[in-house]
Each structure stands twice: as structure tokens, then as C-alpha cells.
Design a protein around this motif. Structure first.
Motif, PDB file in Angstrom:
ATOM      1  N   MET A  57      33.586  24.649  31.080  1.00  0.00           N
ATOM      2  CA  MET A  57      33.489  24.867  32.508  1.00  0.00           C
ATOM      3  C   MET A  57      32.080  25.369  32.813  1.00  0.00           C
ATOM      4  O   MET A  57      31.614  26.319  32.230  1.00  0.00           O
ATOM      5  N   SER A  58      31.413  24.699  33.732  1.00  0.00           N
ATOM      6  CA  SER A  58      30.045  25.091  34.058  1.00  0.00           C
ATOM      7  C   SER A  58      29.999  25.721  35.446  1.00  0.00           C
ATOM      8  O   SER A  58      30.854  25.489  36.278  1.00  0.00           O
ATOM      9  N   VAL A  59      28.975  26.499  35.667  1.00  0.00           N
ATOM     10  CA  VAL A  59      28.800  27.185  36.945  1.00  0.00           C
ATOM     11  C   VAL A  59      27.754  26.419  37.750  1.00  0.00           C
ATOM     12  O   VAL A  59      26.674  26.128  37.252  1.00  0.00           O
ATOM     13  N   GLN A  60      28.067  26.078  38.979  1.00  0.00           N
ATOM     14  CA  GLN A  60      27.147  25.397  39.869  1.00  0.00           C
ATOM     15  C   GLN A  60      26.449  26.435  40.747  1.00  0.00           C
ATOM     16  O   GLN A  60      27.091  27.374  41.200  1.00  0.00           O
ATOM     17  N   PRO A  61      25.154  26.262  41.050  1.00  0.00           N
ATOM     18  CA  PRO A  61      24.445  27.253  41.889  1.00  0.00           C
ATOM     19  C   PRO A  61      25.034  27.361  43.292  1.00  0.00           C
ATOM     20  O   PRO A  61      24.966  28.402  43.922  1.00  0.00           O
ATOM     21  N   GLU A  62      25.633  26.275  43.802  1.00  0.00           N
ATOM     22  CA  GLU A  62      26.194  26.287  45.141  1.00  0.00           C
ATOM     23  C   GLU A  62      27.582  26.922  45.195  1.00  0.00           C
ATOM     24  O   GLU A  62      28.143  27.114  46.262  1.00  0.00           O
ATOM     25  N   ASP A  63      28.154  27.227  44.030  1.00  0.00           N
ATOM     26  CA  ASP A  63      29.509  27.760  43.954  1.00  0.00           C
ATOM     27  C   ASP A  63      29.485  29.260  44.197  1.00  0.00           C
ATOM     28  O   ASP A  63      29.008  30.031  43.381  1.00  0.00           O
ATOM     29  N   ARG A  64      30.012  29.703  45.338  1.00  0.00           N
ATOM     30  CA  ARG A  64      29.985  31.123  45.687  1.00  0.00           C
ATOM     31  C   ARG A  64      31.026  31.948  44.914  1.00  0.00           C
ATOM     32  O   ARG A  64      30.833  33.116  44.677  1.00  0.00           O
ATOM     33  N   THR A  65      32.128  31.339  44.531  1.00  0.00           N
ATOM     34  CA  THR A  65      33.209  32.132  43.944  1.00  0.00           C
ATOM     35  C   THR A  65      33.006  32.407  42.463  1.00  0.00           C
ATOM     36  O   THR A  65      33.445  33.443  41.976  1.00  0.00           O
ATOM     37  N   THR A  66      32.332  31.524  41.737  1.00  0.00           N
ATOM     38  CA  THR A  66      32.180  31.725  40.290  1.00  0.00           C
ATOM     39  C   THR A  66      30.738  31.931  39.872  1.00  0.00           C
ATOM     40  O   THR A  66      30.424  31.831  38.708  1.00  0.00           O
ATOM     41  N   ILE A  67      29.869  32.226  40.834  1.00  0.00           N
ATOM     42  CA  ILE A  67      28.452  32.282  40.489  1.00  0.00           C
ATOM     43  C   ILE A  67      28.119  33.363  39.458  1.00  0.00           C
ATOM     44  O   ILE A  67      27.278  33.171  38.604  1.00  0.00           O
ATOM     45  N   ASP A  68      28.810  34.497  39.485  1.00  0.00           N
ATOM     46  CA  ASP A  68      28.515  35.512  38.475  1.00  0.00           C
ATOM     47  C   ASP A  68      29.709  35.760  37.560  1.00  0.00           C
ATOM     48  O   ASP A  68      29.875  36.833  37.023  1.00  0.00           O
ATOM     49  N   MET A  69      30.517  34.744  37.370  1.00  0.00           N
ATOM     50  CA  MET A  69      31.679  34.865  36.504  1.00  0.00           C
ATOM     51  C   MET A  69      31.270  35.116  35.053  1.00  0.00           C
ATOM     52  O   MET A  69      31.916  35.860  34.338  1.00  0.00           O
ATOM     53  N   PHE A  70      30.178  34.500  34.599  1.00  0.00           N
ATOM     54  CA  PHE A  70      29.774  34.608  33.206  1.00  0.00           C
ATOM     55  C   PHE A  70      28.568  35.510  32.991  1.00  0.00           C
ATOM     56  O   PHE A  70      28.109  35.684  31.885  1.00  0.00           O
ATOM     57  N   SER A  71      28.024  36.066  34.048  1.00  0.00           N
ATOM     58  CA  SER A  71      26.837  36.901  33.883  1.00  0.00           C
ATOM     59  C   SER A  71      27.220  38.381  33.804  1.00  0.00           C
ATOM     60  O   SER A  71      28.247  38.800  34.308  1.00  0.00           O
ATOM     61  N   SER A  72      26.358  39.121  33.170  1.00  0.00           N
ATOM     62  CA  SER A  72      26.602  40.559  33.081  1.00  0.00           C
ATOM     63  C   SER A  72      26.147  41.217  34.382  1.00  0.00           C
ATOM     64  O   SER A  72      25.251  40.707  35.060  1.00  0.00           O
ATOM     65  N   PRO A  73      26.726  42.356  34.746  1.00  0.00           N
ATOM     66  CA  PRO A  73      26.313  43.018  35.988  1.00  0.00           C
ATOM     67  C   PRO A  73      24.849  43.452  35.907  1.00  0.00           C
ATOM     68  O   PRO A  73      24.372  43.883  34.864  1.00  0.00           O
ATOM     69  N   ARG A  74      24.141  43.316  37.020  1.00  0.00           N
ATOM     70  CA  ARG A  74      22.722  43.657  37.049  1.00  0.00           C
ATOM     71  C   ARG A  74      22.526  44.950  37.812  1.00  0.00           C
ATOM     72  O   ARG A  74      23.221  45.225  38.772  1.00  0.00           O
ATOM     73  N   ARG A  75      21.534  45.695  37.366  1.00  0.00           N
ATOM     74  CA  ARG A  75      21.190  46.930  38.057  1.00  0.00           C
ATOM     75  C   ARG A  75      20.178  46.635  39.136  1.00  0.00           C
ATOM     76  O   ARG A  75      19.482  45.633  39.099  1.00  0.00           O
ATOM     77  N   GLY A  76      20.092  47.516  40.113  1.00  0.00           N
ATOM     78  CA  GLY A  76      19.092  47.364  41.158  1.00  0.00           C
ATOM     79  C   GLY A  76      19.691  46.840  42.451  1.00  0.00           C
ATOM     80  O   GLY A  76      20.912  46.781  42.628  1.00  0.00           O
ATOM     81  N   ARG A  77      18.815  46.435  43.332  1.00  0.00           N
ATOM     82  CA  ARG A  77      19.220  45.958  44.646  1.00  0.00           C
ATOM     83  C   ARG A  77      19.955  44.629  44.511  1.00  0.00           C
ATOM     84  O   ARG A  77      19.493  43.716  43.825  1.00  0.00           O
ATOM     85  N   PRO A  78      21.107  44.493  45.170  1.00  0.00           N
ATOM     86  CA  PRO A  78      21.845  43.228  45.066  1.00  0.00           C
ATOM     87  C   PRO A  78      21.134  42.098  45.816  1.00  0.00           C
ATOM     88  O   PRO A  78      20.357  42.331  46.742  1.00  0.00           O
ATOM     89  N   LYS A  79      21.411  40.900  45.402  1.00  0.00           N
ATOM     90  CA  LYS A  79      20.835  39.737  46.067  1.00  0.00           C
ATOM     91  C   LYS A  79      21.374  39.638  47.481  1.00  0.00           C
ATOM     92  O   LYS A  79      22.539  39.934  47.739  1.00  0.00           O
ATOM     93  N   SER A  80      20.538  39.197  48.413  1.00  0.00           N
ATOM     94  CA  SER A  80      21.003  39.006  49.783  1.00  0.00           C
ATOM     95  C   SER A  80      21.699  37.667  49.925  1.00  0.00           C
ATOM     96  O   SER A  80      22.419  37.438  50.887  1.00  0.00           O
TER      97      SER A  80
END
Length: 89
Positions: A1-24
Motif C-alpha cells: 500500500m503506497s501513500v499518495q501526496p494528495e491523500d489527506r487521510t493517510t498522508i502521515d500513516m507511515f511517518s514518525s511524528p515530527r517536532r516543531g510547527r505543524p504544516k499548514s
């Protein structure tokens, strides 16, 4: 299963949480630019506007910028007004 950049629901399903200001926006800059251009074209189409590309001498552009500044209009507005007057519209 791959993540598409346009996919809002699974965009950070496989990434680790990032510190700092969240993306707008969940999209990368390239996708945002593509969407914005498409939406701008749709807005222009709804307003009855059409795109026109013309190559013009730099001296004419400089004068257009001066006139636009004096009239507090955009360059496109000045060109549109001049063409309407010239074509008697």
C-alpha cells in the motif's frame, strides 16, 4: 500500500511524528501550486475571462507599469481598458 501526496487521510500513516510547527497544508509545495493554478483557471473561466499570451517590447511594459501605478490598476486592467477603447467596446 503506497501513500499518495494528495491523500489527506493517510498522508502521515507511515511517518514518525515530527517536532516543531505543524504544516499548514498536508500537501507539498508542488501539489499546492498545481491546485492553486487549477482553481484560479476555474475562477477566471466562471468570470468569463480567457488567457492570452503576447510578447511585447520592454519599453511598452515599462510604460504600462507607470500608467497602472498612476491609475492604481493592474497591468492586465490597463491593457483591457485600452483594448476596449481601441475596439469601441
Amino acid at each position: 500500500m503506497s501513500v499518495q501526496p494528495e491523500d489527506r487521510t493517510t498522508i502521515d500513516m507511515f511517518s514518525s511524528p515530527r517536532r516543531g510547527r505543524p504544516k499548514s497544508s498536508p500537501y507539498d509545495r508542488r501539489s499546492q501550486s498545481r491546485f492553486n493554478k487549477r482553481f484560479q483557471r476555474e475562477r477566471d473561466k466562471q468570470r468569463g475571462l480567457q488567457r492570452l499570451e503576447v510578447k511585447i517590447d520592454g519599453d511598452i511594459i515599462d510604460r504600462l507599469d507607470e500608467v497602472a501605478g498612476e491609475l492604481n490598476l493592474t497591468r492586465a486592467d490597463v491593457i483591457s481598458l485600452a483594448l476596449k477603447q481601441w475596439l469601441h467596446l
